[in-house]
Write a protein that holds these residues in place. Structure first.
Motif, PDB file in Angstrom:
ATOM      1  N   ALA A  92       0.817  -1.217   0.000  1.00 46.02           N
ATOM      2  CA  ALA A  92       0.000   0.000   0.000  1.00 46.02           C
ATOM      3  C   ALA A  92       0.851   1.268   0.000  1.00 46.02           C
ATOM      4  O   ALA A  92       0.632   2.192  -0.803  1.00 46.02           O
ATOM      5  N   VAL A  93       1.821   1.326   0.906  1.00 40.54           N
ATOM      6  CA  VAL A  93       2.673   2.525   0.992  1.00 40.54           C
ATOM      7  C   VAL A  93       3.527   2.650  -0.268  1.00 40.54           C
ATOM      8  O   VAL A  93       3.718   3.753  -0.800  1.00 40.54           O
TER       9      VAL A  93
ATOM     10  N   LEU B 122       8.498   4.252  11.827  1.00 42.84           N
ATOM     11  CA  LEU B 122       7.094   3.920  12.044  1.00 42.84           C
ATOM     12  C   LEU B 122       6.984   2.891  13.161  1.00 42.84           C
ATOM     13  O   LEU B 122       7.828   1.994  13.266  1.00 42.84           O
ATOM     14  N   THR B 123       5.947   3.000  13.990  1.00 48.11           N
ATOM     15  CA  THR B 123       5.728   2.012  15.038  1.00 48.11           C
ATOM     16  C   THR B 123       4.231   1.843  15.284  1.00 48.11           C
ATOM     17  O   THR B 123       3.446   2.785  15.112  1.00 48.11           O
TER      18      THR B 123
ATOM     19  N   VAL C 130      -0.809   5.473  10.118  1.00 50.39           N
ATOM     20  CA  VAL C 130      -0.335   6.810   9.801  1.00 50.39           C
ATOM     21  C   VAL C 130      -1.158   7.381   8.653  1.00 50.39           C
ATOM     22  O   VAL C 130      -1.561   6.657   7.737  1.00 50.39           O
ATOM     23  N   HIS C 131      -1.426   8.666   8.721  1.00 53.00           N
ATOM     24  CA  HIS C 131      -2.088   9.345   7.604  1.00 53.00           C
ATOM     25  C   HIS C 131      -1.084   9.483   6.462  1.00 53.00           C
ATOM     26  O   HIS C 131       0.003  10.032   6.650  1.00 53.00           O
ATOM     27  N   MET C 132      -1.464   9.022   5.290  1.00 52.91           N
ATOM     28  CA  MET C 132      -0.538   9.010   4.172  1.00 52.91           C
ATOM     29  C   MET C 132      -0.099  10.422   3.778  1.00 52.91           C
ATOM     30  O   MET C 132       1.051  10.624   3.369  1.00 52.91           O
ATOM     31  N   THR C 133      -0.999  11.386   3.924  1.00 52.38           N
ATOM     32  CA  THR C 133      -0.612  12.759   3.581  1.00 52.38           C
ATOM     33  C   THR C 133       0.466  13.287   4.528  1.00 52.38           C
ATOM     34  O   THR C 133       1.382  13.988   4.100  1.00 52.38           O
ATOM     35  N   HIS C 134       0.359  12.921   5.822  1.00 54.99           N
ATOM     36  CA  HIS C 134       1.388  13.328   6.786  1.00 54.99           C
ATOM     37  C   HIS C 134       2.718  12.648   6.469  1.00 54.99           C
ATOM     38  O   HIS C 134       3.781  13.282   6.522  1.00 54.99           O
ATOM     39  N   LEU C 135       2.647  11.358   6.143  1.00 53.70           N
ATOM     40  CA  LEU C 135       3.862  10.607   5.818  1.00 53.70           C
ATOM     41  C   LEU C 135       4.508  11.158   4.545  1.00 53.70           C
ATOM     42  O   LEU C 135       5.738  11.310   4.470  1.00 53.70           O
ATOM     43  N   ALA C 136       3.677  11.479   3.564  1.00 47.94           N
ATOM     44  CA  ALA C 136       4.202  12.024   2.307  1.00 47.94           C
ATOM     45  C   ALA C 136       4.855  13.383   2.523  1.00 47.94           C
ATOM     46  O   ALA C 136       5.910  13.686   1.954  1.00 47.94           O
TER      47      ALA C 136
END
Length: 448
Positions: free
Chosen positions: A17-18, A78-79, A103-109
């Motif tokens: 997914a990521v 990530l945890t 995790v929110h993908m927008t935050h991770l991006a």
């Protein structure tokens, strides 16, 4: 240039997914399900950013973090469990960010993009520092139009970090220095630069040197050994005297260039490396291809943008001065106490000598003079070899018989090069008509 991202997580759903999400954002994504696979991929790819899961099946995530940071990696952690103590420890070890699943993908991006930009700026600064360490190396190649064009081609090759490089020219013209300059000016400058001379080595020994061997591959193979291609992973390998490479090794080298894979001598496992290959020769490889001594497909694979380094005798006086300045500056740093300049008389002799041994011979003479002139304000005539003090040159001791036609050919070629190939100006200097010059170019087969 596309940013690279490495995901290290034992959850295949997260990897998928990521990975797909960042792939759609334009990243080049690499995935690893274990710590060992992640470290191996990191060493091979050198990504801008690593997204690392704290809990892995084969190692503690903090230990992996510490290893990656020591190797210069930028890591987002990530945890699945929000543990303040662990988060503090991760930040102390150098994690750029600590995010909790899910995790929110927008935050991770956003965090990944910020870190990727930081890494890119850091690498650009490192490149600028490398240029400073080299003393503006491209500029010191020469000042004539021909040498400035050569410098421009060096910069183009440095920017095209995956293109092979073929350097040609007489022995001692500085092919190794140019290869190292291309490496230092490229994005691979932080990686290794490995150099090997292909001349005078048996096929088996060179096979083992380049590609490594397994235990028992031959009589003296007591243990497994990594080859130079493995040691150069992430950087550049420079094969000097490539024209001497044994015919039986040429297909193996071609395969590495095309697939980035090879097998150790006596091995069955395909190994993959990320290495830029640069090669040099003083031979006429076109003639060797016609004679069957060099593979045609390998020659074309190597000569994407071949660079010919002219011998010193073909360079203008201004180019020779730039060369002497660079060499003397380097020697002054290596030999503290030696002069940083020459007297007018010594400089004139150095600039006027034909230098059949090219750059290597000049450097040897300057190094000897620097040692003899320790404590003196300048290098004087008395510090030069006897043949240069007399106004002669080392060429006097190494006379090469030449016919009058050969002398005429060389003189016309030098004159043309001095005028950047301009036939009108060359004809005027030679005091012949332009038509006569064009006819002589055809007769002598000059390719300018």
């Amino acid at each position: 240039m596309v940013d690279t991202l490495l995901l290290i997580d034992d959850d295949p759903d997260i990897l998928r997914a990521v990975g797909e999400y960042f792939g759609r954002l334009g990243y080049e994504v690499h995935r690893a399900p274990t710590a060992q696979a992640g470290i191996e991929t990191f060493e091979r790819v050198r990504p801008e950013v690593v997204i690392l899961d704290l809990h892995l099946p084969d190692a503690n995530g903090l230990e992996v973090l510490e290893h990656l940071r020591a190797a210069g990696g930028a890591v987002l952690l990530l945890t699945g469990q929000a543990d303040v103590q662990t988060a503090v420890r991760a930040m102390q070890l150098g994690a750029e960010n600590f995010l909790t699943k899910p995790v929110h993908m927008t935050h991770l991006a956003a965090a990944t993009a910020r870190e990727s930009e930081t890494v890119r700026l850091s690498r650009q600064n490192a490149l600028l520092r490398a240029k400073e360490r080299l003393g503006d190396g491209v500029e010191t190649i020469g000042v004539s139009p021909a040498m400035q064009e050569l410098g421009h081609q060096v910069e183009l090759l440095a920017a095209s970090e995956r293109s092979t490089v073929l350097l040609t020219g007489e022995s001692g013209t500085g092919k190794g220095w140019v290869a190292r300059l291309i490496h230092q000016l490229s994005r691979r400058s932080a990686g290794p630069f490995v150099e090997v001379n292909c001349g005078g080595l048996s096929a088996t020994f060179l096979d083992s040197e380049l590609f490594g061997h397994e235990k028992g591959a031959f009589t003296d193979a007591k243990e497994r050994r990594q080859g130079l291609f493995e040691l150069a992973d992430g950087g550049s390998i420079f094969l000097d005297e490539i024209g001497e490479l044994a015919l039986e090794l040429q297909p193996k080298l071609l395969k590495v260039l095309e697939t980035k894979t090879f097998r150790r001598l006596g091995g069955s496992t395909e190994l993959r490396v990320d290495v830029r290959l640069m090669a040099a020769t003083n031979r006429d490889l076109v003639s060797d291809v016609k004679a069957g001594r060099f593979r045609e497909d390998l020659f074309y694979r190597l000569s994407v943008l071949p660079l010919r380094l002219p011998p010193v005798r073909e360079r203008t006086r201004e180019d020779r001065l730039a060369l002497l300045t660079r060499l003397l500056g380097g020697l002054h740093a290596e030999l503290p106490g030696g002069p940083a300049s020459c007297s007018a008389e010594a400089l004139d002799r150095l600039l006027s000598a034909p230098w059949p041994g090219n750059v290597r011979e000049i450097r040897n003479v300057l190094e000897r003079a620097s040692i003899l002139a320790q404590g003196a304000p300048v290098i004087g005539l008395e510090h030069l070899p006897p043949d240069l003090r007399k106004g002669g040159s080392s060429a006097d001791r190494r006379h090469s018989p030449q016919t009058l036609a050969e002398v005429e050919r060389h003189h016309i070629e030098r004159t043309l090069r001095a005028h950047g190939g301009n036939r009108t100006r060359a004809a005027q200097e030679l005091d012949i008509s332009r038509a006569t010059l064009i006819n002589k170019i055809k007769v002598f087969g000059l390719d300018l």
